[in-house]
Design a protein around this motif. Structure first.
Motif, mmCIF file in Angstrom:
data_model
loop_
_atom_site.group_PDB
_atom_site.id
_atom_site.type_symbol
_atom_site.label_atom_id
_atom_site.label_comp_id
_atom_site.label_asym_id
_atom_site.label_seq_id
_atom_site.Cartn_x
_atom_site.Cartn_y
_atom_site.Cartn_z
ATOM 1 N N PHE A 18 -30.825 51.285 -6.848
ATOM 2 C CA PHE A 18 -30.161 51.839 -5.660
ATOM 3 C C PHE A 18 -28.623 51.747 -5.769
ATOM 4 N N ILE A 19 -28.095 50.541 -5.788
ATOM 5 C CA ILE A 19 -26.631 50.416 -5.735
ATOM 6 C C ILE A 19 -26.016 50.779 -7.087
ATOM 7 N N GLY A 20 -26.684 50.387 -8.181
ATOM 8 C CA GLY A 20 -26.161 50.673 -9.523
ATOM 9 C C GLY A 20 -25.989 52.166 -9.757
ATOM 10 N N LEU A 39 -27.585 50.059 -18.756
ATOM 11 C CA LEU A 39 -28.721 49.319 -19.315
ATOM 12 C C LEU A 39 -29.700 49.022 -18.193
ATOM 13 N N ASP A 40 -30.917 49.551 -18.322
ATOM 14 C CA ASP A 40 -31.907 49.335 -17.264
ATOM 15 C C ASP A 40 -33.292 49.260 -17.897
ATOM 16 N N LYS A 41 -34.105 48.367 -17.361
ATOM 17 C CA LYS A 41 -35.476 48.200 -17.871
ATOM 18 C C LYS A 41 -36.419 49.256 -17.306
ATOM 19 N N GLY A 65 -33.681 48.863 -21.679
ATOM 20 C CA GLY A 65 -33.861 47.521 -22.227
ATOM 21 C C GLY A 65 -33.878 46.476 -21.127
ATOM 22 N N ASP A 66 -34.103 45.242 -21.560
ATOM 23 C CA ASP A 66 -34.275 44.114 -20.640
ATOM 24 C C ASP A 66 -33.085 43.174 -20.802
ATOM 25 N N ILE A 67 -32.469 42.779 -19.687
ATOM 26 C CA ILE A 67 -31.316 41.866 -19.792
ATOM 27 C C ILE A 67 -31.721 40.482 -20.303
ATOM 28 N N HIS A 87 -22.811 43.752 -13.296
ATOM 29 C CA HIS A 87 -24.195 43.271 -13.393
ATOM 30 C C HIS A 87 -24.961 43.396 -12.074
ATOM 31 N N PHE A 88 -25.740 44.505 -11.976
ATOM 32 C CA PHE A 88 -26.588 44.725 -10.804
ATOM 33 C C PHE A 88 -28.040 44.341 -11.060
ATOM 34 N N ALA A 89 -28.496 44.417 -12.324
ATOM 35 C CA ALA A 89 -29.933 44.330 -12.606
ATOM 36 C C ALA A 89 -30.532 43.077 -11.990
ATOM 37 N N GLU A 91 -34.460 41.638 -9.811
ATOM 38 C CA GLU A 91 -35.583 41.861 -8.901
ATOM 39 C C GLU A 91 -34.990 41.634 -7.517
ATOM 40 N N SER A 92 -35.208 42.584 -6.588
ATOM 41 C CA SER A 92 -34.393 42.549 -5.378
ATOM 42 C C SER A 92 -35.167 42.565 -4.064
ATOM 43 N N HIS A 93 -36.505 42.614 -4.118
ATOM 44 C CA HIS A 93 -37.227 42.752 -2.850
ATOM 45 C C HIS A 93 -37.792 41.402 -2.393
ATOM 46 N N PRO A 163 -37.493 32.770 -2.525
ATOM 47 C CA PRO A 163 -37.362 32.762 -3.994
ATOM 48 C C PRO A 163 -36.337 33.803 -4.473
ATOM 49 N N TYR A 164 -36.244 34.951 -3.777
ATOM 50 C CA TYR A 164 -35.225 35.939 -4.152
ATOM 51 C C TYR A 164 -33.831 35.341 -4.034
ATOM 52 N N SER A 165 -33.506 34.822 -2.829
ATOM 53 C CA SER A 165 -32.125 34.343 -2.631
ATOM 54 C C SER A 165 -31.853 33.107 -3.482
ATOM 55 N N SER A 167 -33.089 32.587 -6.500
ATOM 56 C CA SER A 167 -32.829 33.036 -7.880
ATOM 57 C C SER A 167 -31.444 33.688 -7.978
ATOM 58 N N LYS A 168 -31.031 34.384 -6.920
ATOM 59 C CA LYS A 168 -29.676 34.962 -6.931
ATOM 60 C C LYS A 168 -28.627 33.854 -6.844
ATOM 61 N N ALA A 169 -28.899 32.841 -6.025
ATOM 62 C CA ALA A 169 -27.956 31.720 -5.908
ATOM 63 C C ALA A 169 -27.786 31.054 -7.273
ATOM 64 N N ASN A 193 -26.485 43.644 3.680
ATOM 65 C CA ASN A 193 -27.468 44.711 3.415
ATOM 66 C C ASN A 193 -26.797 46.068 3.244
ATOM 67 N N ASN A 194 -27.219 46.787 2.232
ATOM 68 C CA ASN A 194 -26.715 48.138 1.984
ATOM 69 C C ASN A 194 -27.727 49.170 2.492
ATOM 70 N N TYR A 195 -27.213 50.335 2.906
ATOM 71 C CA TYR A 195 -28.097 51.469 3.186
ATOM 72 C C TYR A 195 -27.462 52.712 2.588
HETATM 73 N N1 LIG Z 1 -29.760 46.312 -1.730
HETATM 74 C C1 LIG Z 1 -28.975 45.512 -1.029
HETATM 75 O O1 LIG Z 1 -28.890 45.644 0.197
HETATM 76 C C2 LIG Z 1 -28.164 44.438 -1.729
HETATM 77 C C3 LIG Z 1 -27.225 43.724 -0.974
HETATM 78 C C4 LIG Z 1 -26.435 42.769 -1.636
HETATM 79 C C5 LIG Z 1 -26.603 42.544 -2.988
HETATM 80 N N2 LIG Z 1 -27.540 43.240 -3.696
HETATM 81 C C6 LIG Z 1 -27.659 42.974 -5.144
HETATM 82 O O2 LIG Z 1 -27.267 44.159 -5.797
HETATM 83 C C7 LIG Z 1 -27.997 44.333 -7.008
HETATM 84 C C8 LIG Z 1 -28.659 45.695 -7.005
HETATM 85 O O3 LIG Z 1 -29.524 45.791 -5.882
HETATM 86 P P1 LIG Z 1 -30.394 47.119 -5.630
HETATM 87 O O4 LIG Z 1 -30.778 47.130 -4.208
HETATM 88 O O5 LIG Z 1 -29.688 48.289 -6.216
HETATM 89 O O6 LIG Z 1 -31.678 46.784 -6.522
HETATM 90 P P2 LIG Z 1 -32.835 47.758 -7.022
HETATM 91 O O7 LIG Z 1 -34.091 46.940 -6.954
HETATM 92 O O8 LIG Z 1 -32.785 49.066 -6.315
HETATM 93 O O9 LIG Z 1 -32.462 48.045 -8.556
HETATM 94 C C9 LIG Z 1 -32.557 47.080 -9.548
HETATM 95 C C10 LIG Z 1 -32.483 47.774 -10.896
HETATM 96 O O10 LIG Z 1 -32.506 46.747 -11.915
HETATM 97 C C11 LIG Z 1 -33.419 47.122 -12.932
HETATM 98 N N3 LIG Z 1 -33.950 45.900 -13.557
HETATM 99 C C12 LIG Z 1 -34.785 44.992 -12.998
HETATM 100 N N4 LIG Z 1 -35.063 44.011 -13.889
HETATM 101 C C13 LIG Z 1 -34.374 44.311 -15.031
HETATM 102 C C14 LIG Z 1 -34.237 43.682 -16.283
HETATM 103 N N5 LIG Z 1 -34.895 42.536 -16.566
HETATM 104 N N6 LIG Z 1 -33.434 44.239 -17.222
HETATM 105 C C15 LIG Z 1 -32.779 45.414 -16.955
HETATM 106 N N7 LIG Z 1 -32.890 46.063 -15.782
HETATM 107 C C16 LIG Z 1 -33.669 45.518 -14.824
HETATM 108 C C17 LIG Z 1 -34.504 47.931 -12.221
HETATM 109 O O11 LIG Z 1 -35.200 48.784 -13.127
HETATM 110 C C18 LIG Z 1 -33.696 48.693 -11.171
HETATM 111 O O12 LIG Z 1 -33.253 49.939 -11.694
HETATM 112 C C19 LIG Z 1 -28.978 43.177 -7.064
HETATM 113 O O13 LIG Z 1 -28.456 42.197 -7.921
HETATM 114 C C20 LIG Z 1 -29.061 42.674 -5.627
HETATM 115 O O14 LIG Z 1 -29.329 41.295 -5.591
HETATM 116 C C21 LIG Z 1 -28.328 44.188 -3.086
#
Ligand SMILES: NC(=O)c1ccc[n+]([C@@H]2O[C@H](COP(=O)([O-])OP(=O)(O)OC[C@H]3O[C@@H](n4cnc5c(N)ncnc54)[C@H](O)[C@@H]3O)[C@@H](O)[C@H]2O)c1
Length: 340
Positions: A18-20, A39-41, A65-67, A87-89, A91-93, A163-165, A167-169, A193-195
């Protein structure tokens, strides 16, 4: 620390998400001299449509690829000389992190560590090349939950609750340590939160729109009074670019929209916009489809951030009004769900 960072080639991780993907589009439009490697998996969360829009650009390259794959990263860094990693990659849900946390530890912690290590080897051991900048994108959820008043800022203690927050922390701490221990040029951002367009259908706002349009119940956790701050994704991308180009090494910034909504009020608002933009055939309000459902485990009560530091030091403030951003978002999903 230079006044501004000199960038020619950047690596964006998670640029199919989404954001990337919004960030890459923004960079290709606003920085015509930059090369972007994505770079995206391509996990379930990635958005193939988002990738299609870049394929015509000669300044864009995709690397699947995988980070967490060290050899893959080595090859990539041998091939390109990156001036910055954004670095956006991840797991985010949050819901998935509750039912299946292992992937969050693997990508958010092990993956970020592997990426940082690769940067360290290539940037700090190579006397000729010098170092690049590592922009680590994180969330305000690392700070835990607020009561009725107050806002998080850069001094707030880390108190992750899911567990999400968590792992991000942990990934934030790793990134920070590479600045303090090795002198790597690291900047960390924590956004609310982004929209906007290209968000995965499983997330809250796309779910509201999707369920409303398909005539299903619109589920809202608990009593619907949990509060979130919402920022339009393009405003977040702008803030990230400012941090990438102007922040001092080792800095951390919270980013937010100064735009708090209780979940139930947000559903009511979106339903009202939908009533206007895509009225139901029977003329009834979409809000009639709202249903309260059993609360999420460990559901944080309220998040809000004070982005005053980013405003006063680097001059950033959100630009998109909520109705404008929401109408753009709804219009994008209307097209998407019509095609599906
Ligand atoms: N969405 C939000 O509201 C929000 C708010 C603040 C921060 N963030 C952070 O911003 C970043 C991006 O969020 P998003 O909502 O775009 O996430 P998203 O889930 O939409 O996208 C994540 C992307 O990362 C890729 N990915 C996942 N595991 C991978 C791996 N091992 N190697 C390579 N690529 C991999 C996925 O294929 C996907 O394209 C995240 O780090 C999230 O924590 C998101």
């Amino acid at each position: 620390m230079p006044e501004s960072v000199d960038i020619k080639t950047i690596l964006v991780t998670g640029g199919a998400g989404f954001i990337g993907s919004n960030f890459i589009r923004y960079i290709l439009e606003t920085r015509p001299e930059w090369q972007v490697v994505n770079l995206d998996k391509l996990t379930y969360a990635s958005n193939p449509e988002a990738l299609e829009m870049f394929n015509t650009s000669s300044r864009y390259t995709f690397a699947k690829g995988d980070i967490a794959d060290r050899e893959f990263l080595e090859d990539l860094f041998d091939h390109y000389r990156f001036d910055a990693v954004v670095h956006f990659a991840a797991e985010s849900h949050v819901d998935n992190s509750i039912s299946a946390p292992a992937a969050f530890i693997q990508t958010n912690l092990v993956g970020t560590f592997t990426l940082l290590e690769t940067c360290r080897r290539h940037w700090l051991n190579d006397q000729v090349a010098g170092g690049g900048r590592f922009l680590h994108i994180s969330t305000d959820e690392v700070y835990g939950s607020l009561g009725e008043s107050g806002k998080f800022n850069e001094e707030s203690p880390y108190r992750p609750n899911s567990p999400y927050s968590a792992s991000k922390a942990g990934s934030d701490h790793l990134a920070r340590s590479y600045f303090h221990t090795y002198g790597m040029d690291v900047v960390i951002t924590n956004c609310s939160n982004n929209y906007g367009p290209y968000q995965h259908a499983e997330k809250f706002i796309p779910t509201i729109i999707r369920k409303a349009l398909s005539g299903q119940e619109i589920p809202v956790y608990g009593d619907g009074t949990n509060v979130r701050d919402w920022l339009y994704v393009e405003d977040h991308c702008e803030a990230l670019l400012v941090c990438l180009e102007k922040a001092a090494a080792g800095e951390q910034y919270v980013i937010g929209g100064n735009n708090e909504w209780a979940n139930l009020d947000l559903v009511r608002y979106i339903c009202k916009r939908l009533d206007k933009l895509a009225p139901r055939a029977d003329g009834a309000p979409y809000y009639n489809q709202m249903r309260l459902v059993t609360d999420r485990l460990g559901h944080d009560r309220r998040y809000a951030v004070d982005a005053g530091k980013l405003h006063s030091q680097l001059g950033w403030a959100p630009r998109t009004g909520f109705q404008e951003g929401m109408d753009r978002t709804i219009t994008w999903y209307l097209q998407k769900f019509k095609k599906a």
